[in-house]
Design an enzyme around this catalytic site. Structure first.
Site, mmCIF file in Angstrom:
data_model
loop_
_atom_site.group_PDB
_atom_site.id
_atom_site.type_symbol
_atom_site.label_atom_id
_atom_site.label_comp_id
_atom_site.label_asym_id
_atom_site.label_seq_id
_atom_site.Cartn_x
_atom_site.Cartn_y
_atom_site.Cartn_z
ATOM 1 N N LYS A 138 23.297 23.466 0.520
ATOM 2 C CA LYS A 138 22.622 24.770 0.433
ATOM 3 C C LYS A 138 22.394 25.166 -1.028
ATOM 4 O O LYS A 138 21.373 25.772 -1.353
ATOM 5 C CB LYS A 138 23.445 25.855 1.142
ATOM 6 C CG LYS A 138 23.673 25.619 2.626
ATOM 7 C CD LYS A 138 22.552 26.171 3.471
ATOM 8 C CE LYS A 138 22.600 25.691 4.916
ATOM 9 N NZ LYS A 138 23.832 26.094 5.613
ATOM 10 N N LYS A 154 16.152 10.708 15.311
ATOM 11 C CA LYS A 154 16.219 11.501 16.516
ATOM 12 C C LYS A 154 15.353 12.752 16.389
ATOM 13 O O LYS A 154 14.923 13.102 15.305
ATOM 14 C CB LYS A 154 17.658 11.890 16.855
ATOM 15 C CG LYS A 154 18.660 11.790 15.719
ATOM 16 C CD LYS A 154 20.011 12.283 16.140
ATOM 17 C CE LYS A 154 20.555 13.216 15.078
ATOM 18 N NZ LYS A 154 21.723 13.966 15.446
ATOM 19 N N LYS A 214 14.536 19.549 14.207
ATOM 20 C CA LYS A 214 13.697 20.690 13.886
ATOM 21 C C LYS A 214 12.961 20.491 12.577
ATOM 22 O O LYS A 214 11.821 20.883 12.431
ATOM 23 C CB LYS A 214 14.610 21.921 13.794
ATOM 24 C CG LYS A 214 14.004 23.133 14.412
ATOM 25 C CD LYS A 214 14.978 24.290 14.405
ATOM 26 C CE LYS A 214 16.136 24.085 15.348
ATOM 27 N NZ LYS A 214 16.831 25.309 15.720
#
Ligand code: TRP
Length: 332
Positions: free
Chosen positions: A114, A196, A199
């Site tokens: 982050k 896979k 999002k």
């Protein structure tokens, strides 16, 4: 009857769920709600660490609740609630923060990621994200936490905080561990043949529970294939294996067998296979999408769900916090 073991998990309110979320997580939750005492929480406070603007929060919380209910989560069985509705969370977070060291928090992988992603907003909430997550879990004295591999480090930190607390103030919390039904570890490959469904990656290679029929067909038909095998019974290339893997999630055993046989006999027509997969996906996703939309229109119902969930979560939180305050010596 013996008391059921306690399960707790958090769901980030980041909008739309995809097929990977369903087969990787939600389907497990649905099964667990019959076997355990379950607390499933929308992590709206956690979202403030990355999204301080709360304009979209209500719509996002509603969507994630509606999608989970449409998938089979039952607000009567599990406690389905919002993190911000249970104020005890913040109190426990404060106490646990005194047991968390700056050094270990700074070493957390998700924190370092982050920092790289939002260097302009490295706030203290971001640093103590794993402490808040620990508070969520141990507020119910939960033992089992159904999460993916990406949360393993947070759980390990939770065990450290719990052990420090228990050691210093007395045994209040069980050590939380990751838990999933191991027969449920299915692969949900993306439609572009790489990795896979997710999002953040290629949106056109991910099937969302909110996609309409045309979009589902369009995405499935774009999946990569080739001109088919030349030798009988040859091994499948990855991208073909992926189409079979997706078919196994939603198609009937007969359908799968037909295309397996066609493949092994070198007469497979991938166009037909994808058409079949698209129709079976449409059959699977359409009822979920329609149910989600009807729930989303009923704000009164959603409010009722959140109230009921908060009531159950608060009852459990209250009991735990009494033990915590007592153990810490806040009894004067
Ligand atoms: N950090 C989790 C995630 O990113 C969400 C979460 C918040 C959570 N609180 C939790 C998961 C408690 C399990 C238990 O997905």
């Amino acid at each position: 009857m013996s008391k059921k073991e306690i399960v707790m998990s958090g769901i980030r309110p980041t909008g739309f769920l995809h097929l990977g979320n369903y087969f990787g997580a939600i389907r497990n939750y649905v099964r667990m709600q019959d076997d355990f005492e379950c607390y499933f929480m929308v992590a709206d406070l956690h979202s403030l660490t990355t999204h301080p603007d709360t304009k979209e929060l209500k719509a996002n919380v509603h969507r994630v609740l509606a999608e989970n209910i449409a998938c089979g989560l039952d607000p009567e069985k599990a406690a389905l609630y919002c993190q911000s509705h249970v104020y005890e969370t913040s109190e426990l977070y404060l106490y646990l923060n005194m047991l968390a060291y700056k050094g270990e928090l700074e070493k957390t992988t998700t924190f370092k990621d982050k920092v790289r992603l939002q260097p302009e907003n490295v706030n203290a909430g971001l640093l103590t994200y794993p402490v808040l997550q620990t508070a969520d879990i141990v507020l119910h004295r939960a033992r089992y936490v159904p999460v993916g591999k990406d949360q393993e480090q947070h759980l390990e930190m939770a065990r450290n905080f719990v052990n420090r607390f228990n050691h210093r103030y007395g045994d209040v919390f069980p050590e939380p561990i990751a838990f999933n039904y191991n027969d449920e570890l299915v692969k949900v490959p993306s439609l572009d043949g790489s990795g896979k469904m997710s999002k953040s990656e290629n949106q056109l290679a991910t099937l969302y529970l909110a996609d309409d029929d045309e979009l589902i067909r369009k995405k499935v038909m774009k999946a990569k294939t080739d001109s088919g095998p030349i030798e009988p019974n040859s091994t499948k290339p990855d991208y073909i294996e992926n189409i079979f893997a997706l078919m196994k999630l939603v198609s009937s055993p007969d359908t799968i067998k037909k295309f397996e046989d066609d493949y092994n006999n070198c007469v497979i027509r991938y166009g037909d296979m994808k058409k079949q997969l698209a129709e079976d996906m449409v059959m699977f996703i359409t009822p979920v999408r329609e149910k989600t939309n009807s729930i989303l229109q009923d704000e009164v119902y959603l409010k009722k769900v959140m109230d009921l969930g908060a009531e159950k979560a608060r009852a459990s939180a209250k009991a735990t916090m009494q033990l915590v305050r007592e153990a810490m010596g806040f009894n004067y």
